[in-house]
Write an enzyme that holds these catalytic residues in place. Sequence first.
Site, PDB file in Angstrom:
ATOM      1  N   HIS A 142       0.837  -1.207   0.000  1.00 33.15           N
ATOM      2  CA  HIS A 142       0.000   0.000   0.000  1.00 33.15           C
ATOM      3  C   HIS A 142       0.870   1.255   0.000  1.00 33.15           C
ATOM      4  O   HIS A 142       1.455   1.621   1.010  1.00 33.15           O
ATOM      5  CB  HIS A 142      -0.933  -0.024   1.225  1.00 33.15           C
ATOM      6  CG  HIS A 142      -1.888   1.123   1.258  1.00 33.15           C
ATOM      7  ND1 HIS A 142      -2.334   1.683   2.435  1.00 33.15           N
ATOM      8  CD2 HIS A 142      -2.476   1.834   0.264  1.00 33.15           C
ATOM      9  CE1 HIS A 142      -3.159   2.682   2.159  1.00 33.15           C
ATOM     10  NE2 HIS A 142      -3.252   2.793   0.844  1.00 33.15           N
ATOM     11  N   GLU A 154       2.778   0.441   3.396  1.00 28.77           N
ATOM     12  CA  GLU A 154       2.244  -0.546   4.337  1.00 28.77           C
ATOM     13  C   GLU A 154       2.300  -1.904   3.639  1.00 28.77           C
ATOM     14  O   GLU A 154       1.681  -2.077   2.583  1.00 28.77           O
ATOM     15  CB  GLU A 154       0.796  -0.202   4.712  1.00 28.77           C
ATOM     16  CG  GLU A 154       0.675   1.047   5.568  1.00 28.77           C
ATOM     17  CD  GLU A 154      -0.774   1.411   5.906  1.00 28.77           C
ATOM     18  OE1 GLU A 154      -0.981   2.121   6.897  1.00 28.77           O
ATOM     19  OE2 GLU A 154      -1.704   1.007   5.167  1.00 28.77           O
TER      20      GLU A 154
HETATM   21  P1  NAI Z   1      -7.195   5.594 -10.993  1.00 28.51           P
HETATM   22  O1  NAI Z   1      -8.640   5.627 -11.244  1.00 28.51           O
HETATM   23  O2  NAI Z   1      -6.390   6.844 -11.111  1.00 28.51           O
HETATM   24  O3  NAI Z   1      -6.515   4.494 -11.934  1.00 28.51           O
HETATM   25  C1  NAI Z   1      -6.974   3.185 -12.090  1.00 28.51           C
HETATM   26  C2  NAI Z   1      -6.537   2.684 -13.449  1.00 28.51           C
HETATM   27  O4  NAI Z   1      -6.807   1.307 -13.516  1.00 28.51           O
HETATM   28  C3  NAI Z   1      -7.286   3.352 -14.599  1.00 28.51           C
HETATM   29  O5  NAI Z   1      -6.378   3.847 -15.546  1.00 28.51           O
HETATM   30  C4  NAI Z   1      -8.153   2.228 -15.168  1.00 28.51           C
HETATM   31  O6  NAI Z   1      -8.312   2.327 -16.562  1.00 28.51           O
HETATM   32  C5  NAI Z   1      -7.337   1.012 -14.802  1.00 28.51           C
HETATM   33  N1  NAI Z   1      -8.114  -0.219 -14.676  1.00 28.51           N
HETATM   34  C6  NAI Z   1      -9.319  -0.377 -14.066  1.00 28.51           C
HETATM   35  N2  NAI Z   1      -9.692  -1.664 -14.109  1.00 28.51           N
HETATM   36  C7  NAI Z   1      -8.700  -2.326 -14.732  1.00 28.51           C
HETATM   37  C8  NAI Z   1      -8.492  -3.697 -15.065  1.00 28.51           C
HETATM   38  N3  NAI Z   1      -9.381  -4.632 -14.759  1.00 28.51           N
HETATM   39  N4  NAI Z   1      -7.344  -4.020 -15.705  1.00 28.51           N
HETATM   40  C9  NAI Z   1      -6.441  -3.088 -16.031  1.00 28.51           C
HETATM   41  N5  NAI Z   1      -6.585  -1.773 -15.756  1.00 28.51           N
HETATM   42  C10 NAI Z   1      -7.699  -1.404 -15.101  1.00 28.51           C
HETATM   43  O7  NAI Z   1      -7.028   4.963  -9.535  1.00 28.51           O
HETATM   44  P2  NAI Z   1      -5.867   5.160  -8.472  1.00 28.51           P
HETATM   45  O8  NAI Z   1      -6.196   6.330  -7.624  1.00 28.51           O
HETATM   46  O9  NAI Z   1      -4.561   5.106  -9.147  1.00 28.51           O
HETATM   47  O10 NAI Z   1      -6.058   3.880  -7.533  1.00 28.51           O
HETATM   48  C11 NAI Z   1      -5.676   2.594  -7.952  1.00 28.51           C
HETATM   49  C12 NAI Z   1      -5.631   1.676  -6.751  1.00 28.51           C
HETATM   50  O11 NAI Z   1      -4.759   2.235  -5.755  1.00 28.51           O
HETATM   51  C13 NAI Z   1      -6.968   1.485  -6.037  1.00 28.51           C
HETATM   52  O12 NAI Z   1      -7.017   0.183  -5.536  1.00 28.51           O
HETATM   53  C14 NAI Z   1      -6.904   2.497  -4.891  1.00 28.51           C
HETATM   54  O13 NAI Z   1      -7.731   2.163  -3.826  1.00 28.51           O
HETATM   55  C15 NAI Z   1      -5.441   2.401  -4.520  1.00 28.51           C
HETATM   56  N6  NAI Z   1      -4.891   3.567  -3.830  1.00 28.51           N
HETATM   57  C16 NAI Z   1      -5.215   4.834  -4.225  1.00 28.51           C
HETATM   58  C17 NAI Z   1      -4.679   5.932  -3.560  1.00 28.51           C
HETATM   59  C18 NAI Z   1      -5.004   7.319  -3.996  1.00 28.51           C
HETATM   60  O14 NAI Z   1      -4.697   8.268  -3.245  1.00 28.51           O
HETATM   61  N7  NAI Z   1      -5.563   7.530  -5.174  1.00 28.51           N
HETATM   62  C19 NAI Z   1      -3.760   5.756  -2.401  1.00 28.51           C
HETATM   63  C20 NAI Z   1      -3.433   4.385  -2.132  1.00 28.51           C
HETATM   64  C21 NAI Z   1      -4.001   3.336  -2.807  1.00 28.51           C
END
Ligand code: NAI
Length: 495
Positions: A142, A154
Site C-alpha cells: 500500500h 504498508e
Molecule cells: P485511478 O482511477 O487513477 O486508476 C486506475 C486505473 O486502472 C485506470 O487507468 C483504469 O483504466 C485502470 N483499470 C481499471 N480496471 C482495470 C483492469 N481490470 N485491468 C487493467 N486496468 C484497469 O485509480 P488510483 O487512484 O490510481 O487507484 C488505484 C488503486 O490504488 C486502487 O485500488 C486504490 O484504492 C489504490 N490507492 C489509491 C490511492 C489514492 O490516493 N488515489 C492511495 C493508495 C491506494
Amino acid sequence: MELKNKQILVIGAGIMGAGIVQIAAQSGHSVLLFDQKEGAAEQAIENIKKIFASLIKKEKLTETNAQDTLSRIQTITTINQASQVKLVIEAIIEKLDIKRTLFKELESIVAKDCVLATNTSSISVTAIANGLQNPERLVGMHFFNPVPLMKLVEVVSGLQTSSEVASDIYDLSTHWGKTPVHAKSTPGFIVNRIARPFYAEALALIQEQVSSIQVIDACIKSVGFRMGPFELMDLIGHDTNFAVTSSVFEAFFYDRRFTPSIVQKELVDGGLLGRKSGRGFYDYAEGAITPKLPEFHPSPLNNTRTVIIHGDNHLTAYFSNQLHQLEVPFTQEKESAWLGLEVDGFQLRQTDGQTATSLGSHVAVFDVCLQDQNKTVIAWAIAENSSTEWAQEAPSWLHHLGFKPIRIQDSPALIVARTLAMLINEACDAVTQGVCSKDATNQAMKLGVNYPAGPFEWLDKWRSTQVLQIINQLDLNYKGERYRSSPLLQRLNLL
Ligand code: NAI
C-alpha cells in the site's frame, strides 16, 4: 526471493500505477505497464516524462538518467506478454470482484514464484486472495499518494500471505528508498484506521458548536500538525474522506467508534467537496475572506496574588520558569491531583477530561500543549456561571505565561487533548489486535499522514494515566461505545 532488479508488471496506469512505475524504473527495474483503457498506459508515460522534464529543469535529475529510466518502461497490450515477470503490482479500480478476477487470470500467466502485490487501500488482502491457487504469494503493497514523494509503504499480510513474501516486499520497498511497515490485513490497515479520530473529533466538536473551524484548526496546528483537520479534509476531498470513514465503519461491523459524521455527509450531499469544488469548510473562491482568530485583550499582570503551581511535569516546570521571569512569587504543590495554577483560590487547570462546569464556578480549564509553549494558541473554557472577573483573569494568566488563549465552549477534553487521546487510544487498539507494532504505528502516522510525532511518542511525553483519564471522561460524558478505552492503554496505566 530477491526481487531487486527483477522485471515487474504494473497493472493500472492511473495516479498510483504511474507513480509506482516511475519509482520502480528509477530503482533499476525493467517495468511493463498494462491498463485496460486504450491509451492510458501511454498517457501515464507522458506524465512521467513531464515530471522528469521539470526535475531536469530544477537540476534534480540529469537528461541521461531520465532517458535511462524511461528506456526501462514498456507498455503492453495484454497481460499475456508478462509471463516472465517476478512481481506484479496491481493498482486498478478499487473493486473486490475485479481484483480477484485479475489475480486469478494472472496465476495462469506468470510463474509459480512470481509475487502478486495489490495496492488496495481498503479491501481485505485475505479476501482478494480467496480462490487463488497460491494465496500465500499475494500481499498488500500500500503506497501513498503521490507515490514518488511519500515514503511510507504498508506491507499488508492477509491470513494466507507467507511471511517470506511479506519480507521480500518489505526489503524491496526499502531498496526503493521507502520506509515500509508491516501490517495485518484489517479495515483501514494502519494509517487509514488510526487517523479516523483526527477527523471525527473535529467534526464532533463542530457539530456540538464547541468552537469554529478556524479555532480548531489553529489549536491542532499549534501542537505541530501541518494542517488542521478542516483544512486537511478540504484538501483530501469530503467525498473521499467520507467514503474512507464509511468503509472502515462498515468493515468494523458498524462499531460506533468509527461512526461517520452527518456534518460531513451534508457537505458531500451538497457537492461542497473542498478545494477541488471551490468550497468545503472553507471558501476557496477568489477574494473569499477567511475569518480571523478572535483577539484577546489581557488584563495587566497582578503579582500581589497568592499563586500556587499544582503538579510536577514539563508544563509546571515551564510555568515556574515563566513566573520567575515575571517576578511573581509562588509556591508549588507537587503532589497535587491536578496540573495548573491556583490564584487566590481560583483554579486554572489543564484539562483531564472533566468540564469546567462539573468542577465548579471557580475553575477554568485549558488544553494540552505538547510543543514548546511560547506563543502557542491554546483553547480554554470556563463554566457559564463563573465569575466575570475570573473569566477575564484566567486567560490573562495564560497570556502572561506565553500562550495565545482562545475561549471555546466548555466541553470534555477541549480540542487537542480530545483529539490526541483518541488517536493514541486507536493506536493502542491496533497494537492490541496485532495489526502493527508500536514502532510501525509511529512510522506510519509520521510518514503516511505527516503527523509531527507518532501516537506512542505522544504517549511517552504524556502519562498513560492522563490519556486514560481523558478517554474515561469522554466515555462518561457521551455514554456510548465510541470512547471506550483500549485494553493496551488500561494495561499501560497499571505499570
Ligand atoms: P485511478 O482511477 O487513477 O486508476 C486506475 C486505473 O486502472 C485506470 O487507468 C483504469 O483504466 C485502470 N483499470 C481499471 N480496471 C482495470 C483492469 N481490470 N485491468 C487493467 N486496468 C484497469 O485509480 P488510483 O487512484 O490510481 O487507484 C488505484 C488503486 O490504488 C486502487 O485500488 C486504490 O484504492 C489504490 N490507492 C489509491 C490511492 C489514492 O490516493 N488515489 C492511495 C493508495 C491506494
